[in-house]
Design an enzyme around this catalytic site. Structure first.
Site, PDB file in Angstrom:
ATOM      1  N   CYS A 183       0.856  -1.154  -0.160  1.00 12.49           N
ATOM      2  CA  CYS A 183      -0.023   0.104  -0.087  1.00 12.49           C
ATOM      3  C   CYS A 183       0.666   1.335   0.158  1.00 12.49           C
ATOM      4  CB  CYS A 183      -0.916   0.033   1.155  1.00 12.49           C
ATOM      5  SG  CYS A 183      -0.282  -0.377   2.899  1.00 12.49           S
TER       6      CYS A 183
ATOM      7  N   HIS B 117      -3.349   6.397   4.778  1.00 15.80           N
ATOM      8  CA  HIS B 117      -1.947   6.463   4.844  1.00 15.80           C
ATOM      9  C   HIS B 117      -1.208   7.849   4.158  1.00 15.80           C
ATOM     10  CE1 HIS B 117      -1.555   2.276   5.987  1.00 15.80           C
ATOM     11  NE2 HIS B 117      -0.886   1.976   5.134  1.00 15.80           N
TER      12      HIS B 117
END
Length: 336
Positions: free
Chosen positions: A128, A240
């Site tokens: 990710c 994130h």
């Protein structure tokens, strides 16, 4: 087209269902697979109830064209042959096959064509943190070759799964009641804390997560780019953030970089410090693009540039990227 989702009850598996529906992905039949614990549960897709089947070593994938797999590395390793033996294409979200030479590691905005060469019928979805970073880096690479990158990540609980997200919520609730919070999914309490430790430490004292960013970036970008990462878990639910510094072969102005980001596929620029406008995970959760802001010249290096990058970990960092790979293959006539 017949499509399977493996790991259908997990956070990424559920996101697969939402994205396939939202994107109107051209499938005729959807089959859901899970563990013995989730088998028998049902999910609603396009108004139809679908029962989750237990993943077994049999011929369940014989007539399936595409399998979106997010059930952990051990499951991917154990079941890859079962999934692909009749020709099903497996897009795998685990780290199991990412660095295998005969498995393409794909971010469609950067190296979509790599997906055409999948001799084992496996395409790997990158980590990710790597996905959102390379989408942004690709815009700069087109201006001037990137020699090195330093990145600090601020990673949400979602990166550790649905149970980790629930644990963060429970910890905040316990603390608010004056109770001792339970710690199970993380090395330490995450609520009101940051943990500079994601995945296990390797011999060089970098974690596996940090080394993934180094190795995967080089493979995806087909480059000698050097990446040094520090990966940190923060008490954020599902997006994130990354603080990124790059050194390029020639100086790049802020204006040139901003224009490149603005024109890059999959990137949205939010960069107006005077009005306190910059990407933040609170507002990026559940959105598809990679957001870039705080673009500025580095003060220590003539060819240096710094910027801030935020993306939803479950969407672009996992499920969305995998679906985008499949969508690109549909456009190429490979999947139909």
């Amino acid at each position: 087209m017949k499509v399977a989702v493996v790991g259908a009850s997990g956070a990424v598996g559920q996101e697969f269902l939402r994205i396939l529906d939202e994107h109107n992905f051209p499938l005729d039949e959807l089959v859901l697979f899970g563990s013995s614990r989730s088998a028998g549960q049902s999910r609603i897709f396009r108004g139809k109830e679908i029962i989750i089947k237990e993943l077994k070593h049999n011929d369940d994938f014989k007539d399936i064209d595409l399998a979106l797999v997010s059930a952990g590395g051990s499951i991917s390793k154990e079941f890859a042959e079962t999934i692909t033996k009749h020709g099903c294409l497996m897009i795998d979200n685990s780290s199991c096959y990412r660095m295998d030479a005969d498995v393409p590691l794909v971010v469609p905005e950067v190296n979509a064509e790599a997906a055409l060469n999948a001799p084992r019928r496996i395409i790997a979805n990158p980590n990710c943190t790597t996905i959102q970073m390379v989408v942004a880096l690709n815009a700069i690479e087109k201006l001037s070759h990137i020699k090195r990158v330093h990145v600090s990540t601020y990673q949400s609980a979602s990166g550790a799964g649905a149970q980790a997200m629930a644990e963060l919520e429970a910890q905040h609730a316990s603390i608010a009641k004056g109770e001792e919070p339970k710690v199970e999914k993380f090395a330490y309490q995450l609520a009101f804390n940051v943990i500079p430790h994601i995945d296990v430490f390797t011999e060089n004292d970098y974690t596996k997560e940090e080394m993934k960013m180094h190795n995967e970036t080089r493979k995806i970008m087909n480059s000698d780019i050097a990446v040094s990462a520090t990966c940190v878990r923060v008490p954020v639910m599902r997006a994130h953030s990354e603080s990124i510094w790059v050194e390029t072969e020639r100086p790049i102005s802020v204006e040139e970089a901003r224009k490149a980001f603005a024109e890059a596929e999959g990137v949205v620029v939010v960069d107006n410090p005077a009005e306190k406008e910059y990407p933040m995970p609170l507002f990026i959760a559940h959105k598809e693009p990679v957001y870039v802001g705080r673009i500025r010249k580095d003060l220590t290096c003539e060819n240096g540039l710094s910027f801030w990058c935020v993306a939803d970990q479950i969407k672009k960092g996992a499920a969305l990227n995998a679906v985008q790979i499949a969508e690109w293959l549909v456009k190429q006539g490979v999947l139909k």
